[in-house]
Write a protein that holds these residues in place. Structure first.
Motif, PDB file in Angstrom:
ATOM      1  N   MET A   1       0.845  -1.204   0.000  1.00  0.00           N
ATOM      2  CA  MET A   1       0.000   0.000   0.000  1.00  0.00           C
ATOM      3  C   MET A   1       0.869   1.238   0.000  1.00  0.00           C
ATOM      4  N   ALA A   2       0.505   2.175  -0.829  1.00  0.00           N
ATOM      5  CA  ALA A   2       1.261   3.426  -0.881  1.00  0.00           C
ATOM      6  C   ALA A   2       1.135   4.199   0.430  1.00  0.00           C
ATOM      7  N   HIS A   3       2.131   4.997   0.692  1.00  0.00           N
ATOM      8  CA  HIS A   3       2.081   5.884   1.850  1.00  0.00           C
ATOM      9  C   HIS A   3       1.346   7.160   1.442  1.00  0.00           C
ATOM     10  N   LEU A   4       0.284   7.450   2.158  1.00  0.00           N
ATOM     11  CA  LEU A   4      -0.601   8.551   1.809  1.00  0.00           C
ATOM     12  C   LEU A   4      -0.202   9.833   2.521  1.00  0.00           C
ATOM     13  N   VAL A   5      -0.402  10.946   1.835  1.00  0.00           N
ATOM     14  CA  VAL A   5      -0.281  12.274   2.441  1.00  0.00           C
ATOM     15  C   VAL A   5      -1.571  13.021   2.172  1.00  0.00           C
ATOM     16  N   CYS A   6      -2.198  13.478   3.231  1.00  0.00           N
ATOM     17  CA  CYS A   6      -3.412  14.298   3.113  1.00  0.00           C
ATOM     18  C   CYS A   6      -3.056  15.733   3.489  1.00  0.00           C
ATOM     19  N   ILE A   7      -3.056  16.614   2.495  1.00  0.00           N
ATOM     20  CA  ILE A   7      -2.925  18.042   2.789  1.00  0.00           C
ATOM     21  C   ILE A   7      -4.338  18.556   3.045  1.00  0.00           C
ATOM     22  N   THR A   8      -4.632  18.822   4.297  1.00  0.00           N
ATOM     23  CA  THR A   8      -5.976  19.262   4.672  1.00  0.00           C
ATOM     24  C   THR A   8      -5.975  20.762   4.900  1.00  0.00           C
ATOM     25  N   VAL A   9      -7.066  21.393   4.518  1.00  0.00           N
ATOM     26  CA  VAL A   9      -7.163  22.848   4.546  1.00  0.00           C
ATOM     27  C   VAL A   9      -8.252  23.258   5.533  1.00  0.00           C
ATOM     28  N   ASP A  10      -7.867  23.931   6.599  1.00  0.00           N
ATOM     29  CA  ASP A  10      -8.830  24.463   7.566  1.00  0.00           C
ATOM     30  C   ASP A  10      -9.167  25.898   7.154  1.00  0.00           C
ATOM     31  N   VAL A  11     -10.367  26.083   6.618  1.00  0.00           N
ATOM     32  CA  VAL A  11     -10.734  27.381   6.034  1.00  0.00           C
ATOM     33  C   VAL A  11     -11.364  28.259   7.123  1.00  0.00           C
ATOM     34  N   TRP A 213       8.868  18.525   7.963  1.00  0.00           N
ATOM     35  CA  TRP A 213       7.718  17.832   7.367  1.00  0.00           C
ATOM     36  C   TRP A 213       8.170  16.752   6.395  1.00  0.00           C
ATOM     37  N   LEU A 214       9.189  17.037   5.611  1.00  0.00           N
ATOM     38  CA  LEU A 214       9.684  16.027   4.686  1.00  0.00           C
ATOM     39  C   LEU A 214      10.279  14.845   5.445  1.00  0.00           C
ATOM     40  N   ASN A 215      11.024  15.110   6.504  1.00  0.00           N
ATOM     41  CA  ASN A 215      11.603  14.022   7.281  1.00  0.00           C
ATOM     42  C   ASN A 215      10.531  13.176   7.961  1.00  0.00           C
ATOM     43  N   ASP A 216       9.424  13.786   8.359  1.00  0.00           N
ATOM     44  CA  ASP A 216       8.322  13.002   8.904  1.00  0.00           C
ATOM     45  C   ASP A 216       7.818  11.999   7.872  1.00  0.00           C
ATOM     46  N   PHE A 217       7.680  12.450   6.619  1.00  0.00           N
ATOM     47  CA  PHE A 217       7.232  11.529   5.581  1.00  0.00           C
ATOM     48  C   PHE A 217       8.267  10.444   5.329  1.00  0.00           C
ATOM     49  N   LEU A 218       9.533  10.824   5.260  1.00  0.00           N
ATOM     50  CA  LEU A 218      10.581   9.845   4.983  1.00  0.00           C
ATOM     51  C   LEU A 218      10.648   8.787   6.085  1.00  0.00           C
ATOM     52  N   TRP A 219      10.451   9.199   7.322  1.00  0.00           N
ATOM     53  CA  TRP A 219      10.454   8.223   8.418  1.00  0.00           C
ATOM     54  C   TRP A 219       9.277   7.262   8.276  1.00  0.00           C
ATOM     55  N   MET A 220       8.081   7.789   7.962  1.00  0.00           N
ATOM     56  CA  MET A 220       6.919   6.927   7.763  1.00  0.00           C
ATOM     57  C   MET A 220       7.190   5.906   6.661  1.00  0.00           C
ATOM     58  N   ARG A 221       7.733   6.362   5.555  1.00  0.00           N
ATOM     59  CA  ARG A 221       8.020   5.466   4.432  1.00  0.00           C
ATOM     60  C   ARG A 221       9.044   4.403   4.812  1.00  0.00           C
ATOM     61  N   GLN A 222      10.013   4.793   5.611  1.00  0.00           N
ATOM     62  CA  GLN A 222      11.101   3.883   5.994  1.00  0.00           C
ATOM     63  C   GLN A 222      10.652   2.847   7.017  1.00  0.00           C
ATOM     64  N   GLU A 223       9.827   3.251   7.969  1.00  0.00           N
ATOM     65  CA  GLU A 223       9.542   2.403   9.122  1.00  0.00           C
ATOM     66  C   GLU A 223       8.208   1.672   9.065  1.00  0.00           C
ATOM     67  N   LEU A 224       7.247   2.165   8.283  1.00  0.00           N
ATOM     68  CA  LEU A 224       5.911   1.584   8.292  1.00  0.00           C
ATOM     69  C   LEU A 224       5.543   1.057   6.919  1.00  0.00           C
ATOM     70  N   LYS A 255       6.510  13.971  -3.704  1.00  0.00           N
ATOM     71  CA  LYS A 255       6.225  13.179  -4.900  1.00  0.00           C
ATOM     72  C   LYS A 255       7.452  12.366  -5.316  1.00  0.00           C
ATOM     73  N   GLU A 256       8.609  13.005  -5.315  1.00  0.00           N
ATOM     74  CA  GLU A 256       9.850  12.317  -5.667  1.00  0.00           C
ATOM     75  C   GLU A 256      10.126  11.146  -4.724  1.00  0.00           C
ATOM     76  N   ALA A 257       9.678  11.283  -3.464  1.00  0.00           N
ATOM     77  CA  ALA A 257       9.908  10.237  -2.469  1.00  0.00           C
ATOM     78  C   ALA A 257       8.814   9.174  -2.469  1.00  0.00           C
ATOM     79  N   GLY A 258       7.846   9.295  -3.378  1.00  0.00           N
ATOM     80  CA  GLY A 258       6.838   8.253  -3.511  1.00  0.00           C
ATOM     81  C   GLY A 258       5.522   8.513  -2.820  1.00  0.00           C
ATOM     82  N   ALA A 259       5.266   9.736  -2.376  1.00  0.00           N
ATOM     83  CA  ALA A 259       4.008  10.030  -1.691  1.00  0.00           C
ATOM     84  C   ALA A 259       2.831   9.958  -2.655  1.00  0.00           C
TER      85      ALA A 259
END
Length: 277
Positions: A1-11, A213-224, A255-259
């Protein structure tokens, strides 16, 4: 399963200021800048062919309908963020449910279908919130922080003695897609002065936030093996020029990291069989 990123907008626009008792002209103009920021975000998301979830207070929706209409037209998801931006923790249960229903009805009328997601204003849900969400047909919440990348079902009926062990209740039926102040643009960038004179300093360098923020994604991809990373942005905060450059740089690097970017509804569907579209 791909690692998902949700950019959520609180208006939030002016709703958050009004809920805190700020009604000065300059302060409210800061919130109204969210109209400009919304337009810029829509352009950026279209450029990268992204669909996002926009958590919108009812007060924002009825005050700025011309700004919100393109969000729906572009195929983004609208979710509930209260009617006002008052914190549920400070309301009675009846007041909280009234705001929940009122906002859900307005969004349903605006986008032609009922919302299935919710985020408590200021991430301050009450102990009744998830129960009220379940009773009113909501599928997911994004207000709690007991995990970071793994959606879960918050317990109902916990008891927290001051001098004894936690007494755990049973998991509820509303999926939690967790958030964190560490992945929120307001915490990083906004400067605010409280009634007591305290100051939220904000104004951090986008370079530092980008690295975090990028390192948070990279850690998720690496560990989970799988996970959902939830980012929170506010149009009146992120919409400033240098921050828009930061956000696009982040999108490109992720995107380059696979998100895989997705809406919250899509993320909930991958983790919960209760989402039926």
């Amino acid at each position: 399963m791909a690692h998902l990123v949700c950019i959520t907008v609180d208006v939030d626009n002016t709703s958050a200021m009004l809920a805190r008792g700020y009604d000065g002209r300059a302060m409210l103009s800061r919130g109204e800048f969210g109209v400009v920021g919304t337009s810029r975000l829509l352009k950026l998301f279209a450029k990268h062919e992204m669909k996002c979830t926009w958590f919108v207070p009812g007060q924002t929706l009825v005050s700025f309908p011309d700004s919100m209409a393109p969000v729906v037209a572009d195929g983004h998801e609208l979710a509930v963020h209260g009617w006002t931006h008052r914190q549920p923790i400070a309301m009675s249960e009846a007041e909280e449910e009234d705001e929940l229903i009122r906002a859900g009805d307005e969004i349903a009328k605006f986008q032609g279908k009922r919302p299935i997601g919710y985020r408590a204003p200021s991430w301050e849900p009450s102990w009744a919130t998830t129960r009220l969400l379940a009773a009113n047909g909501f599928v997911y919440d994004s207000s709690l922080m007991a995990d970071d990348y793994t959606p879960y079902y918050p317990r109902e009926g916990d008891v927290h003695p001051v001098d004894g062990p936690l007494q755990r209740g049973l998991p509820g039926s509303v999926l939690e897609i967790p958030v964190s102040p560490t992945l929120d643009d307001f915490s990083a960038f906004e400067i605010m002065r409280g009634p007591d004179g305290s100051v939220l300093p904000g104004l951090r360098s986008g370079r530092d936030v980008l690295e975090n923020w990028l390192n948070d994604f990279l850690w998720m991809r690496q560990e989970l093996a799988k996970g959902v990373m939830t980012l929170v942005v506010h149009p009146h905060v992120i919409g400033r020029g240098h921050r828009m450059i930061f956000l696009e740089t982040l999108i490109l690097k992720m995107k380059e990291a696979g998100a895989l970017f997705s809406t919250m509804a899509e993320a909930a569907e991958r983790f919960s069989p209760r989402v039926d579209g």
